[in-house]
Design a protein around this motif. Structure first.
Motif, PDB file in Angstrom:
ATOM      1  N   VAL A 150       4.016  -8.685   5.565  1.00 38.52           N
ATOM      2  CA  VAL A 150       3.387  -7.366   5.648  1.00 38.52           C
ATOM      3  C   VAL A 150       3.351  -6.769   4.243  1.00 38.52           C
ATOM      4  CG1 VAL A 150       3.590  -5.006   6.540  1.00 38.52           C
ATOM      5  CG2 VAL A 150       4.131  -6.942   8.016  1.00 38.52           C
ATOM      6  N   TYR A 151       2.187  -6.259   3.875  1.00 38.84           N
ATOM      7  CA  TYR A 151       2.056  -5.520   2.618  1.00 38.84           C
ATOM      8  C   TYR A 151       1.478  -4.150   2.927  1.00 38.84           C
ATOM      9  CZ  TYR A 151       0.036  -3.675  -1.640  1.00 38.84           C
ATOM     10  OH  TYR A 151      -0.297  -2.833  -2.664  1.00 38.84           O
TER      11      TYR A 151
ATOM     12  N   THR B 218       3.625  -1.811  -7.331  1.00 37.73           N
ATOM     13  CA  THR B 218       3.620  -2.852  -6.307  1.00 37.73           C
ATOM     14  C   THR B 218       2.194  -2.994  -5.816  1.00 37.73           C
ATOM     15  OG1 THR B 218       5.866  -2.291  -5.623  1.00 37.73           O
ATOM     16  CG2 THR B 218       4.533  -3.550  -4.072  1.00 37.73           C
ATOM     17  N   THR B 219       1.632  -4.188  -5.932  1.00 36.27           N
ATOM     18  CA  THR B 219       0.236  -4.407  -5.564  1.00 36.27           C
ATOM     19  C   THR B 219       0.138  -5.523  -4.534  1.00 36.27           C
ATOM     20  OG1 THR B 219      -0.332  -6.138  -7.166  1.00 36.27           O
ATOM     21  CG2 THR B 219      -0.326  -3.859  -7.973  1.00 36.27           C
ATOM     22  N   ILE B 220      -1.031  -5.672  -3.954  1.00 31.08           N
ATOM     23  CA  ILE B 220      -1.236  -6.729  -2.972  1.00 31.08           C
ATOM     24  C   ILE B 220      -1.065  -8.110  -3.602  1.00 31.08           C
ATOM     25  CG2 ILE B 220      -3.751  -6.933  -3.294  1.00 31.08           C
ATOM     26  CD1 ILE B 220      -3.935  -7.174  -0.189  1.00 31.08           C
TER      27      ILE B 220
ATOM     28  N   ILE C 126      -8.772  -0.139  -5.398  1.00 27.35           N
ATOM     29  CA  ILE C 126      -9.196  -0.815  -4.174  1.00 27.35           C
ATOM     30  C   ILE C 126      -8.385  -2.101  -4.035  1.00 27.35           C
ATOM     31  CG2 ILE C 126     -11.129  -1.950  -5.384  1.00 27.35           C
ATOM     32  CD1 ILE C 126     -12.634  -1.907  -2.678  1.00 27.35           C
ATOM     33  N   GLU C 127      -7.895  -2.359  -2.818  1.00 23.70           N
ATOM     34  CA  GLU C 127      -7.153  -3.581  -2.515  1.00 23.70           C
ATOM     35  C   GLU C 127      -7.598  -4.103  -1.152  1.00 23.70           C
ATOM     36  OE1 GLU C 127      -2.884  -3.133  -4.791  1.00 23.70           O
ATOM     37  OE2 GLU C 127      -2.950  -2.651  -2.663  1.00 23.70           O
ATOM     38  N   GLY C 128      -7.430  -5.396  -0.946  1.00 23.44           N
ATOM     39  CA  GLY C 128      -7.757  -5.943   0.361  1.00 23.44           C
ATOM     40  C   GLY C 128      -7.887  -7.450   0.361  1.00 23.44           C
ATOM     41  N   PHE C 129      -8.450  -7.984   1.454  1.00 21.35           N
ATOM     42  CA  PHE C 129      -8.595  -9.430   1.590  1.00 21.35           C
ATOM     43  C   PHE C 129      -9.823  -9.743   2.435  1.00 21.35           C
ATOM     44  CE2 PHE C 129      -5.304  -9.611   5.367  1.00 21.35           C
ATOM     45  CZ  PHE C 129      -6.112  -8.753   6.096  1.00 21.35           C
TER      46      PHE C 129
END
Length: 905
Positions: A48-49, A490-492, A886-889
């Motif tokens: 989990v992030y 702390t980043t993804i 912006i962060e994601g997958f």
């Protein structure tokens, strides 16, 4: 001697074996790879992030977050569909727990931070699934969150440590954004790790608002684990209580040495990494020399990043070695080198070739003579997936091989050298950077804006040159109000690729992912030499030792389970039950199994929603009793990132605290009121109950019910809100007694009745009137009667008086065993981030919009055809630099992050 190349066989992600095999297949490599594959398929790893809107907060603020729940190679999880997020204070007591549905690997929510509940300090934020609870809590998402409080406090404090022969602490008191507080009395004390007071004193602030505390008063105490408690008296007999950890006051350094592969071997050249830390546990710069037992210098060493560095040493027969170190403060120390194996084989990995990962095995003469011709294995894995496996017979002292870098994914790769019996002889972890993250771009319609002007932000996501349908979250903050060290974020990428795979704390993890840091790759390799991999144990895999899975993945939404019995306690098989959720206008029916158990799955209701279970449709239903299994809470754990805790919060985050005070003052302007006489209403008190009438006239601590309004139940929230009280083994204790083997629990009373701590699961915070804590039982003899040490009295709110009722009405009000009504632990209701819309023609007065988080959206999804989308929002009144993150997958587990800045004038 000419190095001999490995005879290799490589395994793809699906473990398809190439046809090349060296000489023979022992218990060895096929079995190990197959078992590892079976292990990871049977026991997959979830992660989990949490992407947060900003790195730190103030009381009155809201934490906005999006949870990314992944499995295998960072793909959206298909295992769990519920994720938990909780926050605990610095006493490791949980304050709030949220449960959220996971859809396509994501969930989002928010945590409001009321000033009365979230006092200034460091908090521990966690994210996990129920399945992850089968494993070590270190595998959860763990993050230190600092929360300032300029609303309740109104006074800034800071502490510095000095040592001029004797250690002292200087505490500075200032008004928020103002001058020092002079001539104020301060009572201070020093407590050891057990909470026992070992020193105390009084002081008066000088003209600058400072006091000096002599730490030598606690000379026999380990300052590393001690706490300084300072109590400032303020007008109106109020107090400001601050707690300062004293580890920074201890003049203590340490240096650890880490030979590549794990051990030094006689006659074999080895890299030796080192890490130097200060009293706070953080890296500190050093330099020095390594000398042998004759005094000759054999190596120079100097730290290159965060107290870490590396040097080369070839141990010689008859020699011993030590390092003479000089620290940045001028102090010196000597450390012995790790022990030297007289016979052994080493594993070395060179990770600086842009196309290959080069490995080298070296056996010294003694080891080679004793083991010539035996088979050895090298395996490389990430997350349990074996990406490289090779075997060779030991026919020469040195073996080398080059492995194409593209065989490995981006992330931490563990290389292991094994004997043919599967015994680990050496291990080395490296970080492979493939530069294959999602290519995300943010662009605005302008580079410079005015206050309250509309911003149009265009989002584009690609994998290579191809458009990507991705799931992202965007945060925009006023960087002038929330300055932060980008290296420490702390980043993804830093979390899912690096820190979640390693043992121990990684200082400033984002440093290794910023292109501006030219030496990041070399420093990252040194970090890998000093860290241990924590995911897979080949020994356990070979011996078929599997983790004990007690909690199954939650795959059917919310569930309610329990049992139907008759009034003699016997289970009722094939009994009928009707479940209602009035707020959802939902009902369903179910039937118990042969042992009286029932389960209702795939439910969807909000937290604390009323649940009604009815068994009236059964024969002899008047004699039936329904019981529901409670939701197990994950206990609080020690914050493994406590090295990130901020001690001087007021000075470190002064800009945001001043802004928070301005926001509060702007929205809490006093208005003229008319006072009308009202009859005095007696408030409920512990004194209303004869059992408690002998307690002292004043409690040691008293809390009104307002503090517990957002509390789901007192079992979770009570320890976090009581000073000096700790929960352990389903009891409450005073923290000062927690290490005492003969400690006695605190006795809990609810409305004058004796209850145990577990009973508080049934009391919602909104039902609390007042809670009083007593360290002494006065003349009541409660402690002697109940073998307790202290009393907690909980008074609940009384129902309003109404009209007289008949006996039949009274009987109807008495709860029936065959009908059960309770408040369920459901999904937290996620609020929408409020983003104001301004009319360009009606701007009004500027200066009132002081938001630090300008925009937050957890639902940013790019189109699969174009890979684009866009968002719109309005700036606040703050001038300066705004930062969009912006962060994601995507569905394949490709991760991405991008930072964009623009200016507001």
């Amino acid at each position: 001697m000419n190095p001999k190349k490995f005879t290799l066989f490589l395994f793809s992600c699906l473990f398809s074996v190439s046809t090349v095999f060296a000489q023979r297949d022992t218990i060895g490599i096929k079995t190990i790879v197959t078992k590892t594959s079976q292990y990871i398929n049977a026991f997959p790893f979830e992660k989990v992030y949490l992407h947060l809107d900003k790195p730190y907060y103030t009381a009155g603020d809201t934490i906005w977050f999006k949870a990314y729940v992944t499995i295998d190679k960072h793909q959206p999880t298909v295992l769990s569909n519920i994720v938990y997020v909780d926050i605990a204070n610095d006493k490791d007591s949980i304050i709030k727990v949220l449960k959220m549905p996971v859809v396509n690997g994501t969930a989002h929510g928010n945590i409001f931070l009321p000033a009365e509940t979230y006092r200034q300090g460091n908090y521990h934020l966690r994210g996990y699934t129920q399945y992850m609870r089968n494993y070590d809590p270190d595998y959860y998402f763990n993050k230190n969150i600092t929360i300032g409080n300029s609303i309740i406090e109104g006074i800034n404090t800071g502490i510095t440590f000095k040592n001029t022969g004797k250690p002292i602490a200087v505490i500075a008191y200032k008004e928020t954004g103002g001058a020092g507080l002079a001539n104020r009395r301060v009572n201070w004390s020093i407590a050891n790790a057990n909470g026992d007071e070992v020193a105390k004193g009084k002081a008066t602030t000088d003209a600058n608002g400072n006091i000096t505390v002599p730490l030598s008063e606690a000379a026999n105490t380990n300052l590393q684990k001690a706490t300084l408690i300072a109590n400032l008296e303020t007008p109106g007999k109020k107090e400001k209580l601050d707690r300062f950890p004293l580890q920074g006051a201890a003049e203590q350094h340490d240096v650890q040495f880490f030979p590549e592969g794990g051990e030094l071997t006689l006659g074999v050249e080895s890299k030796i990494a080192f890490k130097a830390i200060n009293a706070n546990g953080l890296g500190t710069n050093i330099k020095g020399v390594v000398i042998d037992n004759t005094g000759a210098t054999v190596a120079q060493l100097q730290s290159q990043h965060a107290g870490m560095g590396v040097f080369i040493l070839t141990p010689q027969d008859g020699k011993t070695y030590k390092a003479n170190i000089t620290f940045s403060d001028g102090s010196t120390a000597s450390y012995d080198m790790p022990r030297i194996k007289p016979s052994g084989i080493s594993l070395a990995v060179n990770n600086f070739d842009p196309n290959n990962v080069n490995i080298k095995l070296t056996a010294n003469q003694t080891y080679f003579a004793a083991n010539q011709g035996k088979m050895y294995y090298v395996l490389a894995q990430n997350g349990g997936a074996v990406y490289f496996a090779a075997q060779t017979a030991l026919t020469q002292e040195t073996f080398t091989s080059s492995i194409p870098r593209d065989k490995f994914p981006t992330g931490v790769i563990q290389f292991s050298l094994m004997s043919e019996r599967g015994v680990i002889l050496a291990e080395r972890v490296i970080f492979v950077q493939r530069n294959d993250a999602l290519n995300i771009a943010l662009n605005s319609d302008k580079k410079t804006y005015g206050a309250r002007q509309k911003v149009h932000l265009q989002v584009a996501a690609k994998k290579g040159a191809a458009p990507v349908a991705g799931d992202f979250s965007i945060s925009v903050i006023d960087e002038t109000k929330v300055p932060y060290d980008e290296d420490n974020e702390t980043t993804i990428l830093s979390d899912l690729l690096l820190t979640s795979e390693l043992k121990g704390n990684v200082e400033k993890p984002n440093y290794y992912f910023l292109t501006k840091n030219a030496n990041a790759a070399a420093d990252l390799d040194v970090l890998m030499l000093t860290q241990g991999y924590r995911r897979i144990s080949y020994r356990n895999v070979i011996l078929n030792k599997v983790p004990q899975i007690v909690l199954q993945p939650e795959q059917n939404g919310l569930e309610i389970t329990g049992m139907l019995r008759n009034n003699t306690g016997m289970p009722i098989s094939r009994g009928n039950l009707r479940l209602q959720i009035p707020s959802k206008r939902f009902f369903t029916e179910t039937m118990t199994d042969m042992e009286g158990n029932f389960k209702v799955s795939k439910l969807d209701f909000a937290d604390s929603a009323e649940i009604v279970l009815n068994a009236r449709g059964n024969v002899n239903s008047r004699n039936l009793v329904i019981s529901v299994n409670g939701d197990p809470y994950q206990p609080a754990t020690k914050n493994i990132y406590n090295l990130d805790e901020i001690m001087n919060i007021d000075s470190a985050f002064k800009t945001l605290l001043v802004n928070s005070k301005r926001q509060y003052d702007n929205t809490h302007t006093l208005k003229e009121v008319t006072i009308k006489a009202r009859p005095m209403v007696k408030k409920p008190s512990y004194k209303d109950y004869s059992m408690l009438s002998g307690l002292p006239a004043m409690s040691d601590q008293s809390l009104t019910g307002e503090r517990f309004q957002d509390c789901p139940n007192l079992y979770v929230c009570l320890p976090a809100n009581l000073l000096g009280v700790t929960a352990e083994d389903n009891n409450l204790y005073f923290s000062k007694n927690i290490s005492n083997s003969n400690k006695l629990p605190i006795q809990v009373f609810v409305d004058g009745k004796v209850v145990d701590y577990g009973y508080l699961n049934s009391i919602a915070g909104r039902d609390v009137e007042v809670i009083d804590v007593f360290k002494s039982d006065g003349v009541s003899s409660i402690n002697r009667t109940y073998q307790s040490d202290g009393i907690i009295s909980i008074i609940t709110k009384k129902k309003p008086k109404g009209e007289r009722i008949t006996l039949q009405q009274l009987q109807d009000m008495i709860p029936k065993g065959n009908v059960l009504t309770y408040n369920g632990f459901g999904y937290a209701v996620a609020k929408e981030f409020y983003s104001p819309k301004y009319d360009a023609l009606k701007q009004g007065a500027f200066g009132g919009d002081l938001r630090s988080t300008i925009y937050w959206s957890p639902k940013v999804r790019t189109d699969k055809v174009t890979g684009t989308t866009s968002v719109d929002f309005f700036n606040a009144d703050g001038r300066g630099t705004y930062r969009a993150t912006i962060e994601g997958f995507d569905a394949d587990g490709n991760l991405g992050r991008y930072i964009y800045r623009y200016t507001v004038k």
